[in-house]
Design a protein around this motif. Structure first.
Motif, PDB file in Angstrom:
ATOM      1  N   ARG A 231      67.620 -60.535  51.544  1.00  0.00           N
ATOM      2  CA  ARG A 231      66.673 -60.043  52.549  1.00  0.00           C
ATOM      3  C   ARG A 231      65.272 -60.527  52.195  1.00  0.00           C
ATOM      4  NH1 ARG A 231      70.819 -58.739  54.572  1.00  0.00           N
ATOM      5  NH2 ARG A 231      71.362 -56.808  55.661  1.00  0.00           N
ATOM      6  N   TRP A 232      64.429 -60.706  53.187  1.00  0.00           N
ATOM      7  CA  TRP A 232      63.026 -60.953  52.914  1.00  0.00           C
ATOM      8  C   TRP A 232      62.406 -59.657  52.417  1.00  0.00           C
ATOM      9  CZ3 TRP A 232      62.551 -63.273  58.447  1.00  0.00           C
ATOM     10  CH2 TRP A 232      63.119 -64.557  58.451  1.00  0.00           C
ATOM     11  N   GLY A 233      61.637 -59.742  51.355  1.00  0.00           N
ATOM     12  CA  GLY A 233      61.034 -58.549  50.777  1.00  0.00           C
ATOM     13  C   GLY A 233      61.653 -58.221  49.439  1.00  0.00           C
ATOM     14  N   ASN A 234      61.207 -57.118  48.855  1.00  0.00           N
ATOM     15  CA  ASN A 234      61.612 -56.735  47.504  1.00  0.00           C
ATOM     16  C   ASN A 234      62.261 -55.357  47.508  1.00  0.00           C
ATOM     17  OD1 ASN A 234      60.019 -58.871  45.646  1.00  0.00           O
ATOM     18  ND2 ASN A 234      58.730 -58.295  47.369  1.00  0.00           N
ATOM     19  N   GLY A 235      63.197 -55.165  46.562  1.00  0.00           N
ATOM     20  CA  GLY A 235      63.810 -53.854  46.391  1.00  0.00           C
ATOM     21  C   GLY A 235      65.200 -53.760  46.985  1.00  0.00           C
TER      22      GLY A 235
ATOM     23  N   ASP B 115      50.310 -52.980  41.232  1.00  0.00           N
ATOM     24  CA  ASP B 115      50.514 -54.128  40.337  1.00  0.00           C
ATOM     25  C   ASP B 115      51.508 -55.100  40.957  1.00  0.00           C
ATOM     26  OD1 ASP B 115      48.744 -53.238  38.415  1.00  0.00           O
ATOM     27  OD2 ASP B 115      50.256 -51.996  37.449  1.00  0.00           O
ATOM     28  N   THR B 116      52.588 -54.563  41.510  1.00  0.00           N
ATOM     29  CA  THR B 116      53.579 -55.365  42.212  1.00  0.00           C
ATOM     30  C   THR B 116      53.864 -54.702  43.559  1.00  0.00           C
ATOM     31  OG1 THR B 116      55.409 -54.159  41.149  1.00  0.00           O
ATOM     32  CG2 THR B 116      54.639 -56.174  40.071  1.00  0.00           C
ATOM     33  N   ASN B 117      54.651 -55.382  44.382  1.00  0.00           N
ATOM     34  CA  ASN B 117      54.963 -54.844  45.707  1.00  0.00           C
ATOM     35  C   ASN B 117      55.680 -53.500  45.594  1.00  0.00           C
ATOM     36  OD1 ASN B 117      54.202 -57.500  46.062  1.00  0.00           O
ATOM     37  ND2 ASN B 117      55.686 -57.890  47.696  1.00  0.00           N
ATOM     38  N   PHE B 118      55.239 -52.523  46.379  1.00  0.00           N
ATOM     39  CA  PHE B 118      56.010 -51.276  46.455  1.00  0.00           C
ATOM     40  C   PHE B 118      56.696 -51.150  47.813  1.00  0.00           C
ATOM     41  CE2 PHE B 118      51.666 -50.011  47.572  1.00  0.00           C
ATOM     42  CZ  PHE B 118      51.827 -49.248  48.715  1.00  0.00           C
ATOM     43  N   VAL B 119      56.204 -51.890  48.820  1.00  0.00           N
ATOM     44  CA  VAL B 119      56.877 -51.908  50.116  1.00  0.00           C
ATOM     45  C   VAL B 119      56.510 -53.198  50.840  1.00  0.00           C
ATOM     46  CG1 VAL B 119      55.030 -50.684  51.335  1.00  0.00           C
ATOM     47  CG2 VAL B 119      57.365 -50.597  52.230  1.00  0.00           C
ATOM     48  N   ASP B 120      57.467 -53.726  51.604  1.00  0.00           N
ATOM     49  CA  ASP B 120      57.245 -54.928  52.404  1.00  0.00           C
ATOM     50  C   ASP B 120      57.718 -54.656  53.832  1.00  0.00           C
ATOM     51  OD1 ASP B 120      56.498 -56.432  50.052  1.00  0.00           O
ATOM     52  OD2 ASP B 120      58.626 -56.517  49.566  1.00  0.00           O
ATOM     53  N   ILE B 121      57.007 -55.256  54.783  1.00  0.00           N
ATOM     54  CA  ILE B 121      57.338 -55.050  56.201  1.00  0.00           C
ATOM     55  C   ILE B 121      57.642 -56.390  56.859  1.00  0.00           C
ATOM     56  CG2 ILE B 121      56.468 -54.275  58.439  1.00  0.00           C
ATOM     57  CD1 ILE B 121      54.670 -52.308  56.976  1.00  0.00           C
ATOM     58  N   VAL B 122      58.765 -56.445  57.563  1.00  0.00           N
ATOM     59  CA  VAL B 122      59.117 -57.597  58.390  1.00  0.00           C
ATOM     60  C   VAL B 122      59.042 -57.155  59.847  1.00  0.00           C
ATOM     61  CG1 VAL B 122      60.913 -59.246  59.024  1.00  0.00           C
ATOM     62  CG2 VAL B 122      60.626 -58.576  56.625  1.00  0.00           C
ATOM     63  N   ILE B 123      58.282 -57.876  60.646  1.00  0.00           N
ATOM     64  CA  ILE B 123      58.150 -57.538  62.063  1.00  0.00           C
ATOM     65  C   ILE B 123      59.284 -58.202  62.833  1.00  0.00           C
ATOM     66  CG2 ILE B 123      56.697 -57.704  64.116  1.00  0.00           C
ATOM     67  CD1 ILE B 123      54.267 -57.697  62.293  1.00  0.00           C
ATOM     68  N   GLN B 124      60.138 -57.373  63.433  1.00  0.00           N
ATOM     69  CA  GLN B 124      61.235 -57.886  64.249  1.00  0.00           C
ATOM     70  C   GLN B 124      60.892 -57.742  65.735  1.00  0.00           C
ATOM     71  OE1 GLN B 124      64.650 -55.684  62.630  1.00  0.00           O
ATOM     72  NE2 GLN B 124      64.980 -57.345  61.146  1.00  0.00           N
TER      73      GLN B 124
ATOM     74  N   GLN C  11      61.855 -55.708  68.218  1.00  0.00           N
ATOM     75  CA  GLN C  11      61.567 -54.402  68.807  1.00  0.00           C
ATOM     76  C   GLN C  11      61.393 -53.305  67.760  1.00  0.00           C
ATOM     77  OE1 GLN C  11      60.844 -53.756  71.969  1.00  0.00           O
ATOM     78  NE2 GLN C  11      61.108 -55.928  72.475  1.00  0.00           N
ATOM     79  N   ARG C  12      61.251 -53.694  66.499  1.00  0.00           N
ATOM     80  CA  ARG C  12      61.103 -52.685  65.451  1.00  0.00           C
ATOM     81  C   ARG C  12      60.548 -53.339  64.189  1.00  0.00           C
ATOM     82  NH1 ARG C  12      67.446 -51.502  63.712  1.00  0.00           N
ATOM     83  NH2 ARG C  12      67.951 -53.637  63.094  1.00  0.00           N
ATOM     84  N   LEU C  13      60.287 -52.518  63.181  1.00  0.00           N
ATOM     85  CA  LEU C  13      59.847 -53.000  61.874  1.00  0.00           C
ATOM     86  C   LEU C  13      60.977 -52.777  60.867  1.00  0.00           C
ATOM     87  CD1 LEU C  13      56.224 -51.522  61.649  1.00  0.00           C
ATOM     88  CD2 LEU C  13      56.977 -53.654  62.727  1.00  0.00           C
ATOM     89  N   ARG C  14      61.281 -53.826  60.111  1.00  0.00           N
ATOM     90  CA  ARG C  14      62.230 -53.660  59.002  1.00  0.00           C
ATOM     91  C   ARG C  14      61.418 -53.489  57.736  1.00  0.00           C
ATOM     92  NH1 ARG C  14      64.724 -55.998  54.921  1.00  0.00           N
ATOM     93  NH2 ARG C  14      63.754 -58.056  55.159  1.00  0.00           N
ATOM     94  N   ILE C  15      61.752 -52.474  56.942  1.00  0.00           N
ATOM     95  CA  ILE C  15      60.949 -52.093  55.784  1.00  0.00           C
ATOM     96  C   ILE C  15      61.810 -52.179  54.524  1.00  0.00           C
ATOM     97  CG2 ILE C  15      59.626 -50.204  54.743  1.00  0.00           C
ATOM     98  CD1 ILE C  15      59.406 -49.215  57.798  1.00  0.00           C
TER      99      ILE C  15
END
Length: 261
Positions: free
Chosen positions: A229-233, A190-199, A201-205
């Motif tokens: 931060r970009w993303g939710n939670g 229904d809503t975001n449960f996880v968001d990923i930012v591509i950096q 050399q790694r992924l920020r979650i």
């Protein structure tokens, strides 16, 4: 109330060389507002009287002006018609249709509304303007921006990390929806449960849970409550290597399960 007064006064006074003073009148609901309508009104409106009242009570077809609002109250229609100061004695143009009737129901409410709507078109006619006149005010609609994995600054390594994690998240359920946003990739039920930012050399979650509700036996999560931060939670963690995917998924699945339940 001010808008209704404005509309009704203009409908009454349009083209009238002897305009009425609106302050001398109050708005009258021809079909009463009282939810406990009298038996006379129930018969007048028909078996579906509750629906008729709910649908049309505040519409233009059921509204007029009177100086005898307190005397009319919930009287039956023909009583409002024939009483002292009633519709038959009214000099208002708004009531000219009413005096031709001996009943008030859905059909007549809609007919009167149609008549008043036609008059409104004369009063508030749509302006005739050329394309040249309108040109400075026209806005060109920009097509909605669409994003994809190619939108982000990836390299072979971060793209590989993303594809591994993306596959695991999408395999949680056919109900999982993935959306490529401007700054991150969102996964939602229904809503975001996880968001990923591509950096670089790694992924920020970002995991959409309160930090206190996360079970983190490996200590890989960080509390970002109140931080921008970009993303939710309130939970942040990173994926630096494919060997960490299982640990990362243990955290993500907690957020997924919280929404799925």
């Amino acid at each position: 109330m001010r808008a209704r007064n404005f509309i009704l006064s203009h409908l009454e006074n349009y083209g009238n060389k002897a305009p009425i003073i609106i302050e001398n009148y109050t708005i009258e609901h021809i079909m009463p507002q009282n939810s406990n309508l009298s038996v006379e009104w129930q018969i007048e409106l028909g078996t579906n009287w509750k629906e008729v009242q709910k649908t049309y009570i505040h519409t233009i077809g059921n509204l007029t002006l009177t100086a005898y609002n307190s005397e009319m109250i919930d009287r039956p229609f023909m009583s409002k018609m024939s009483m002292e100061g009633g519709f038959k004695e009214s000099a208002l143009r708004l009531n000219s249709y009413l005096v031709t009737l001996n009943e008030w129901n859905e059909i007549h409410i809609k007919e009167r509304a149609e008549q008043l709507a036609k008059k409104a078109l004369q009063i508030w006619s749509y302006p005739e303007m050329s394309d040249e006149d309108l040109a400075p005010y026209r806005v060109t609609e920009k097509p909605a921006q669409r994003y994809s994995l190619e939108t982000y600054d990836t390299n072979a390594f971060t793209k590989m990390l993303f594809e591994v994690l993306d596959k695991r998240i999408m395999n949680l359920s056919p109900s999982v929806k993935r959306e490529f946003k401007k700054l991150y990739i969102a996964y939602k039920l229904d809503t975001n449960f996880v968001d990923i930012v591509i950096q670089k050399q790694r992924l920020r979650i970002s995991v959409n849970m309160k930090f206190a509700d996360i079970f983190d036996p490996n200590g890989i999560c960080r509390d970002i409550t109140g931080l921008g931060r970009w993303g939710n939670g309130d939970v942040e963690l990173f994926l630096d290597h494919t060997s960490e995917v299982d640990q990362v998924m243990e955290i993500i699945e907690q957020s997924y399960n919280a929404q799925a339940d």
